[in-house]
Design a protein around this motif. Structure first.
Motif, PDB file in Angstrom:
ATOM      1  N   LEU A 152      -7.167   8.988   0.635  1.00  0.00           N
ATOM      2  CA  LEU A 152      -8.091   8.094   0.816  1.00  0.00           C
ATOM      3  C   LEU A 152      -7.384   6.845   0.987  1.00  0.00           C
ATOM      4  CD1 LEU A 152     -10.677   8.603  -1.412  1.00  0.00           C
ATOM      5  CD2 LEU A 152     -10.692   8.484   1.437  1.00  0.00           C
ATOM      6  N   HIS A 153      -6.142   6.648   0.313  1.00  0.00           N
ATOM      7  CA  HIS A 153      -4.962   5.435   0.898  1.00  0.00           C
ATOM      8  C   HIS A 153      -4.316   5.430   1.871  1.00  0.00           C
ATOM      9  CE1 HIS A 153      -4.516   3.318  -3.607  1.00  0.00           C
ATOM     10  NE2 HIS A 153      -5.586   3.390  -3.103  1.00  0.00           N
ATOM     11  N   LEU A 197     -17.125   3.725  -0.525  1.00  0.00           N
ATOM     12  CA  LEU A 197     -16.817   5.014   0.241  1.00  0.00           C
ATOM     13  C   LEU A 197     -17.277   4.862   1.505  1.00  0.00           C
ATOM     14  CD1 LEU A 197     -15.474   8.438  -1.533  1.00  0.00           C
ATOM     15  CD2 LEU A 197     -14.019   6.543   0.126  1.00  0.00           C
ATOM     16  N   PHE A 198     -18.968   3.981   1.030  1.00  0.00           N
ATOM     17  CA  PHE A 198     -19.958   4.611   2.055  1.00  0.00           C
ATOM     18  C   PHE A 198     -20.988   3.017   2.469  1.00  0.00           C
ATOM     19  CE2 PHE A 198     -19.568   8.629  -1.086  1.00  0.00           C
ATOM     20  CZ  PHE A 198     -19.252   9.231  -0.250  1.00  0.00           C
ATOM     21  N   GLY A 220     -14.072   5.723  10.278  1.00  0.00           N
ATOM     22  CA  GLY A 220     -14.622   7.448   9.578  1.00  0.00           C
ATOM     23  C   GLY A 220     -16.307   6.851  10.215  1.00  0.00           C
ATOM     24  N   TYR A 229     -12.196  13.010   7.196  1.00  0.00           N
ATOM     25  CA  TYR A 229     -12.377  12.328   5.904  1.00  0.00           C
ATOM     26  C   TYR A 229     -13.692  12.300   5.859  1.00  0.00           C
ATOM     27  CZ  TYR A 229     -13.235   7.493   4.634  1.00  0.00           C
ATOM     28  OH  TYR A 229     -13.686   6.667   3.478  1.00  0.00           O
ATOM     29  N   ARG A 230     -14.965  11.717   6.246  1.00  0.00           N
ATOM     30  CA  ARG A 230     -15.800  12.603   6.050  1.00  0.00           C
ATOM     31  C   ARG A 230     -16.374  12.803   4.976  1.00  0.00           C
ATOM     32  NH1 ARG A 230     -21.011  11.587   9.876  1.00  0.00           N
ATOM     33  NH2 ARG A 230     -20.429   9.236  10.693  1.00  0.00           N
ATOM     34  N   ALA A 281      -6.655  10.504  -3.866  1.00  0.00           N
ATOM     35  CA  ALA A 281      -6.887   9.257  -4.335  1.00  0.00           C
ATOM     36  C   ALA A 281      -5.510   9.249  -3.221  1.00  0.00           C
ATOM     37  CB  ALA A 281      -6.420   9.000  -5.084  1.00  0.00           C
ATOM     38  N   GLY A 282      -4.456   9.515  -3.271  1.00  0.00           N
ATOM     39  CA  GLY A 282      -3.383   9.579  -2.345  1.00  0.00           C
ATOM     40  C   GLY A 282      -3.625   9.217  -0.672  1.00  0.00           C
ATOM     41  N   ARG A 321     -12.120  12.824  11.639  1.00  0.00           N
ATOM     42  CA  ARG A 321     -13.261  11.973  11.422  1.00  0.00           C
ATOM     43  C   ARG A 321     -14.278  12.331  10.175  1.00  0.00           C
ATOM     44  NH1 ARG A 321     -14.912   8.295  15.949  1.00  0.00           N
ATOM     45  NH2 ARG A 321     -16.403  10.117  15.821  1.00  0.00           N
ATOM     46  N   LEU A 343     -16.405   3.453  -6.661  1.00  0.00           N
ATOM     47  CA  LEU A 343     -15.951   4.315  -4.983  1.00  0.00           C
ATOM     48  C   LEU A 343     -17.143   4.192  -4.482  1.00  0.00           C
ATOM     49  CD1 LEU A 343     -13.759   5.852  -4.459  1.00  0.00           C
ATOM     50  CD2 LEU A 343     -14.637   7.877  -6.524  1.00  0.00           C
ATOM     51  N   LEU A 344     -18.305   4.062  -5.125  1.00  0.00           N
ATOM     52  CA  LEU A 344     -18.939   5.195  -4.187  1.00  0.00           C
ATOM     53  C   LEU A 344     -20.310   3.802  -3.041  1.00  0.00           C
ATOM     54  CD1 LEU A 344     -21.710   6.672  -6.745  1.00  0.00           C
ATOM     55  CD2 LEU A 344     -20.373   7.831  -4.545  1.00  0.00           C
ATOM     56  N   ARG A 404      -5.278   7.655   4.281  1.00  0.00           N
ATOM     57  CA  ARG A 404      -5.901   6.745   5.446  1.00  0.00           C
ATOM     58  C   ARG A 404      -5.938   5.952   5.823  1.00  0.00           C
ATOM     59  NH1 ARG A 404      -9.579   7.309   7.817  1.00  0.00           N
ATOM     60  NH2 ARG A 404     -10.713   8.550   9.409  1.00  0.00           N
ATOM     61  N   TRP A 446      -7.477  14.758  -8.025  1.00  0.00           N
ATOM     62  CA  TRP A 446      -7.945  13.743  -8.113  1.00  0.00           C
ATOM     63  C   TRP A 446      -6.560  12.786  -7.180  1.00  0.00           C
ATOM     64  CZ3 TRP A 446      -7.532   8.324 -10.736  1.00  0.00           C
ATOM     65  CH2 TRP A 446      -7.794   7.953 -10.682  1.00  0.00           C
ATOM     66  N   LEU A 504       1.476   7.328  -6.533  1.00  0.00           N
ATOM     67  CA  LEU A 504       0.604   7.683  -7.320  1.00  0.00           C
ATOM     68  C   LEU A 504       0.581   9.484  -6.164  1.00  0.00           C
ATOM     69  CD1 LEU A 504      -3.102   6.908  -4.846  1.00  0.00           C
ATOM     70  CD2 LEU A 504      -2.914   7.329  -6.956  1.00  0.00           C
ATOM     71  N   LEU A 505       1.390   9.451  -5.173  1.00  0.00           N
ATOM     72  CA  LEU A 505       1.818  10.819  -5.546  1.00  0.00           C
ATOM     73  C   LEU A 505       2.877  11.465  -6.201  1.00  0.00           C
ATOM     74  CD1 LEU A 505       2.083  11.739  -1.615  1.00  0.00           C
ATOM     75  CD2 LEU A 505      -0.112  12.487  -3.233  1.00  0.00           C
ATOM     76  N   LEU A 547     -16.772   5.123 -10.516  1.00  0.00           N
ATOM     77  CA  LEU A 547     -17.123   5.935  -9.837  1.00  0.00           C
ATOM     78  C   LEU A 547     -19.067   4.723  -8.985  1.00  0.00           C
ATOM     79  CD1 LEU A 547     -17.822   8.994  -8.766  1.00  0.00           C
ATOM     80  CD2 LEU A 547     -19.875   9.119 -10.494  1.00  0.00           C
ATOM     81  N   THR A 569     -14.567  13.104  -9.169  1.00  0.00           N
ATOM     82  CA  THR A 569     -14.219  11.796 -10.065  1.00  0.00           C
ATOM     83  C   THR A 569     -15.290  12.375 -11.036  1.00  0.00           C
ATOM     84  OG1 THR A 569     -13.925  10.898  -8.760  1.00  0.00           O
ATOM     85  CG2 THR A 569     -13.875   9.404 -10.721  1.00  0.00           C
ATOM     86  N   PHE A 570     -16.914  11.983 -10.952  1.00  0.00           N
ATOM     87  CA  PHE A 570     -17.453  12.621 -11.272  1.00  0.00           C
ATOM     88  C   PHE A 570     -17.486  14.167 -12.543  1.00  0.00           C
ATOM     89  CE2 PHE A 570     -21.431  14.640 -13.087  1.00  0.00           C
ATOM     90  CZ  PHE A 570     -22.009  13.642 -14.039  1.00  0.00           C
ATOM     91  N   LEU A 630       0.813   4.396  -2.760  1.00  0.00           N
ATOM     92  CA  LEU A 630       0.845   5.346  -2.621  1.00  0.00           C
ATOM     93  C   LEU A 630       1.867   6.343  -2.848  1.00  0.00           C
ATOM     94  CD1 LEU A 630      -1.035   7.729  -0.061  1.00  0.00           C
ATOM     95  CD2 LEU A 630       0.638   6.920   1.499  1.00  0.00           C
ATOM     96  N   ALA A 668     -14.279  12.671   1.666  1.00  0.00           N
ATOM     97  CA  ALA A 668     -15.095  10.983   0.837  1.00  0.00           C
ATOM     98  C   ALA A 668     -16.613  11.414   0.074  1.00  0.00           C
ATOM     99  CB  ALA A 668     -15.020  10.118   2.161  1.00  0.00           C
ATOM    100  N   PHE A 669     -16.728  12.863   0.759  1.00  0.00           N
ATOM    101  CA  PHE A 669     -18.099  12.912   0.201  1.00  0.00           C
ATOM    102  C   PHE A 669     -17.454  13.647  -0.894  1.00  0.00           C
ATOM    103  CE2 PHE A 669     -20.261  17.004  -0.855  1.00  0.00           C
ATOM    104  CZ  PHE A 669     -21.357  16.577  -1.546  1.00  0.00           C
ATOM    105  N   MET A 710       0.677  -1.227  -0.119  1.00  0.00           N
ATOM    106  CA  MET A 710       0.376   0.486  -0.384  1.00  0.00           C
ATOM    107  C   MET A 710       1.043   1.275  -0.550  1.00  0.00           C
ATOM    108  SD  MET A 710      -2.934   0.384  -0.208  1.00  0.00           S
ATOM    109  CE  MET A 710      -4.594   0.902   0.856  1.00  0.00           C
ATOM    110  N   PHE A 715     -14.572  13.381  -3.005  1.00  0.00           N
ATOM    111  CA  PHE A 715     -13.742  12.952  -4.670  1.00  0.00           C
ATOM    112  C   PHE A 715     -14.279  12.543  -5.060  1.00  0.00           C
ATOM    113  CE2 PHE A 715     -11.382   9.696  -5.436  1.00  0.00           C
ATOM    114  CZ  PHE A 715     -10.301   9.498  -6.139  1.00  0.00           C
ATOM    115  N   PRO A 716     -16.396  11.749  -5.158  1.00  0.00           N
ATOM    116  CA  PRO A 716     -16.321  10.650  -5.974  1.00  0.00           C
ATOM    117  C   PRO A 716     -17.175  12.078  -6.524  1.00  0.00           C
ATOM    118  CG  PRO A 716     -17.285  10.216  -4.301  1.00  0.00           C
ATOM    119  CD  PRO A 716     -16.332  10.814  -3.661  1.00  0.00           C
TER     120      PRO A 716
END
Ligand code: HEM
Lengths: 529, 333
Positions: free
Chosen positions: B274-275, A474-475, A504, B224-225, B271-272, B221, A470-471, B277, B267, A44-45, A467, B235-236, A41, B228-229, A37, B231-232
């Protein structure tokens, strides 16, 4: 991708010799590092960092004119930059190396996780830990209810959870949120789809531009030689050009005459007629944001402008130049610049360069272009600077939009050095009996872009799947909940604990919530009795 | 109402919003300073009682004066929220007015001024909307301070009269694309505020100034929340609706145009985050730093690229004129 085979090899060969062991161990260690991981990371960076120079240095693929200008202005840096591929960052080996490593890492990371996931899908939630109160989020209470009743109530409360079947009889073990990991896996796999689709597009695709005059007698056929500019991927072959042709019958723009946007146009609409292969002729209204799709090729309307029809007669009365001449817009109101070259005029070569005013008005004695709408043409004006002598055409290829005046002499209508200003239908005599120039008519042109990006549907599918995944990842909350109820000193001790596997989440609330409902349910029953 | 009236209304509403945000900021600062004095008092008390007294004693005010102070602080906190809600409403009026003032009517993000007021609207509105759910009242001074400053900069530095959209911008894909970009920008900004606060709190755990701020786990937290909202949504906006629109307007879905490159960089950095974390070693502080790098790339894309890069096709104005050619002196007369 060759690294992928390293672990397999190891499995297949049974005998181990000491020397090889080290090499294998090294390979395995390397593989493990690559698919960790932390490496993902860092990669990615690194990818983000590597993308930066391409946005700051002009790129050949984005704006080659700008890139050339930059090269001319920075003669010391240019060779170094060339070596590093900094004018083509996104197709350099070092950029590719980063994202390929990322992809290998991704595959190496995802495949094992898929296997683990497949197993987990079929597995039961884990057995209840011995010491529930040791978990970070837990609670206990004491009740007079039978343990079995408490557990039955808990099972009922934990709707949507998968519940362990062979539990020990004094506890419930429940888990939910299995789809979270599925979402995560889908997301990462979709990234691979996107990358492959994108690569296909850049290798096999092309993009070209051409200026086409409006009118029956002009048009475009999709052949390499007809393009004004053309860029293609390295695996593109000219046979990949779809067979079609089109003509522009009419072009209209709506000109705004009031408000803040006065003088600009909108609502561009080109009526085109096209034939694809051997099929019948079809028509289409080509507009901005409404491309025409022929086969897998897309045709876009990018720009428009005027082409004054100019005739040049030479000293002997012969037509030395005649036809619509494309003038390139210099501003939004279509004040345009163009060039006329009549190298075969005799006794001397004749050239012109100058401006076309679609709607000219005189302000303080100077001609000013008031708007781009030519209207009935009564305010259109052509203002040309004349040149005679050597147009330097022998020196090599020249742009049709530029006049080389280094060896030519300026010629003017009179001694004051003014330009030849012509209204529609006017003719001006050139000095010394060199001939005449006339402004006969105005036509329009469209700049059209034609491109093919194979794999674009796959790329879209890939990101859309990503997407969705991802949703999910994440959720969807992934959570384990345990309830244990057993007799202690003649009463029932209930222990509740939960573990959030997604980070979270607010597990404390889940635990207290469950405890409250279980106790609440009981108090309710008590009242009923 | 005429277009002109709408334009004037929009300008007045943005001024009103700015003033009310400022009042809300003052209330929030009063509340904040009440917490600060409470924290100081707690420290003083602790010193009196002697070392070893549990720190959370401060949570229960022991003397009547403290109780009154507490009540007053809470009152100002509520007042601040109420004023913020009013300001957000004015802000919305300003946006609607901007769109109605154009002929034909359009979405209010045709230029930097409009994008800025829309983006700051999302920050403030998201704060009000998430206030209860994520217990964000501690964030008030940050959000309000940010919004006031950004609105001021927009009005003073970026203002442009209402103008119609250029043709290429006139597409419903653009509407979708920009809505997503603005929402995500607002979200990332809010998340970034939480991350900055996290870093400050981690560095100065006992600062009285930060007494109002929740504990580190909570901050992490919340941050992050919100991310997390966002980021998608990003992305879209950047990887789906943006390329679809680019394909329709320019003929290829990805052009490596500077604006696109930076949107991609943003982006990748998030993503980094989220990783980071998800990986044990990078939780908390390091993740917060990655989030702030992401925020920096986001704003650089918005501000920097518009000013420094002329190759970007995303200039909000007209497409650049093709090949500017130098004229020899006197060509026109
Ligand atoms: C283009 C490259 C990549 C992007 C854009 C990306 C993006 C993401 C995102 C947005 C998440 C967040 C989901 C969550 O928080 O649950 C995530 C999670 C994850 N990624 Fe990636 N990723 C990439 C490459 C990789 C690679 C190379 C690996 C493997 C080494 C990897 C392994 C993981 C894992 C294991 C998780 C789940 C973390 C968890 O357990 O919650 N990713 N990725």
């Amino acid at each position: 991708m060759s690294t992928t085979s390293a672990p397999d090899q190891e499995k297949n060969e049974g005998v181990r010799r000491p020397g090889e062991l080290n090499a294998r161990e090294l390979a395995r260690w390397g593989w493990r590092q690559l698919t960790s991981m932390r490496t993902a990371l860092i990669l990615l960076l690194l990818l983000a960092l590597a993308a930066v120079p391409g946005s700051l240095i002009p790129q050949d693929g984005v704006d080659s004119l700008k890139a050339d200008q930059w090269r001319e202005a920075h003669t010391t840096l240019t060779p170094i930059y060339e070596k590093l591929g900094l004018f083509n960052v996104y197709s350099t080996p070092w950029f590719a190396a980063i994202y390929l490593l990322l992809m290998v890492s991704l595959v190496g990371c995802i495949i094992p996780r898929c296997l683990v996931y497949a197993r987990a899908m079929r597995a039961q939630p884990p057995a209840t830990p011995a010491k529930l109160t040791r978990l970070p989020d837990s609670t206990t209470y004491v009740t007079d209810e039978e343990p079995a009743e408490v557990l039955a109530a808990a099972r009922k409360q934990l709707r949507g959870y998968r519940i362990r079947k062979d539990d020990d009889g004094e506890s419930v073990s429940a888990e939910k949120g299995y789809l979270r990991e599925a979402g995560n896996l889908i997301f990462h796999m979709s990234l691979i789809i996107v990358l492959v689709a994108f690569a296909t597009g850049s290798l096999f695709g092309y993009k070209g531009g051409v200026i086409v005059l409006v009118g029956e007698e002009y048009g475009f056929a999709n052949e390499l030689s007809q393009y004004d500019d053309f860029k293609s991927g390295s695996l593109f072959a000219p046979e990949d050009l779809d067979d079609f042709s089109f003509k522009i019958d009419d072009f209209k723009a709506e000109w705004l005459s009031t408000g803040a946007g006065a003088g600009t146009a909108r609502g561009f609409n080109s009526k085109i007629r096209y034939t694809a292969g051997s099929s019948d002729e079809k028509t289409y209204d080509l507009r901005v944001n409404h491309p025409l799709t022929i086969g897998s090729t897309d045709v876009f309307l990018l720009a428009h402008g005027y082409a004054p029809v100019i005739t040049v007669r030479d000293g002997e009365g012969n037509v030395a130049y005649s036809g619509p001449t494309i003038f390139l817009p210099q501003s939004q109101n279509l004040l345009s610049f163009g060039v006329v070259k009549a190298p075969y005029a005799s006794p001397e070569e004749i050239g012109f360069q100058g401006l076309f005013y679609p709607f000219e008005g005189t302000v303080d004695g100077e001609p000013v272009n008031l708007m781009g709408d030519i209207g009935d043409g009564s305010h259109a004006m052509l203002s040309l600077q004349g040149f005679r002598g050597d147009l330097n055409l022998d020196a090599g290829p020249q742009s049709v939009y530029a006049l080389d005046t280094s060896k030519a002499n300026m010629m003017s209508p009179d001694e004051t050095g003014k330009a030849f200003n012509l209204r529609l239908g006017e003719t001006a005599e050139l000095p010394d009996g060199l001939g005449s120039v006339s402004f006969d008519d105005v036509q329009q042109w469209n700049r059209v872009q034609i491109s093919k990006s194979p794999g674009k549907e796959w790329a879209l599918l890939g990101v859309s799947l990503a997407l969705v995944g991802l949703l999910g990842s994440l959720f969807i909350r992934s959570r384990r909940v345990w309830v244990r109820a057993r007799r202690v000193d003649g009463r029932t001790l209930v222990e509740i604990a939960a573990l959030d596997r997604s980070g979270g989440g607010d597990t404390a609330a889940v635990v207290t919530g469950l405890a409250e409902t279980l106790r609440g349910a009981r108090t309710q029953e008590e009242k009923d009795v | 109402m005429s277009d002109h009236t709408w334009g004037v209304l929009s300008n007045q509403a943005i001024t009103a919003a700015g003033v009310v945000y400022f009042l809300a900021l003052l209330c929030a600062l009063v509340e904040w300073s009440a917490w600060q004095s409470r924290a100081r008092a707690a420290v003083a008390e602790k010193e009196l009682v002697g070392a070893g007294a549990p720190a959370d004693e401060a949570d229960a005010p022991t003397n009547p004066a403290a109780a009154v102070r507490e009540q007053r602080a809470a009152l100002f906190g509520r007042l601040s929220l109420l004023l913020t809600a009013i300001a957000v409403a004015c802000h919305l009026v300003a946006l609607v007015g901007r769109g109605m003032a154009a002929d034909p009517n359009r979405v209010p993000w045709g230029n930097m001024y409009e994008f800025t007021i829309s983006g700051s609207f999302v920050v403030a509105a998201a704060y009000v909307a998430l206030h209860r759910r994520l217990k964000l009242s501690w964030m008030a001074p940050w959000v309000l301070g940010f919004t006031v400053v950004v609105l001021m900069l927009a009005v003073v530095g970026l203002y442009e009269p209402v103008a119609p959209l250029t043709e290429a911008l006139n597409s419903y894909w653009l509407v979708i694309h920009v809505i997503a970009a603005i929402i995500a920008t607002g979200g990332f900004t809010l998340g970034g505020i939480a991350s900055v606060t996290y870093l400050l709190k981690a560095r100065f755990p006992d600062a009285a100034l930060l007494a109002r701020v929740p504990d580190l786990d909570n901050l992490d937290r919340v941050s992050y929340r919100i991310h997390a909202f966002a980021f998608p949504v990003w992305t879209f906006g950047v990887l789906i609706s943006g390329p679809i629109w680019a394909h329709e307007a320019w003929g290829s879905y990805w052009n490596w145009d500077p604006k696109e490159v930076w949107a991609f960089i943003t982006w990748v950095v998030y993503a980094g985050y989220l990783h980071a974390r998800a990986t044990a070693g990078w939780k908390g502080k390091k993740a917060a730093i990655v989030a702030l790098i992401g925020l920096a790339t986001l704003w650089f894309n918005f501000i920097g690229i518009n000013y420094f890069s002329s190759t970007s096709q995303h200039s909000y104005a007209a497409p650049a004129a093709p090949a500017v050619v130098e004229l020899t002196e006197g060509a026109s007369r």
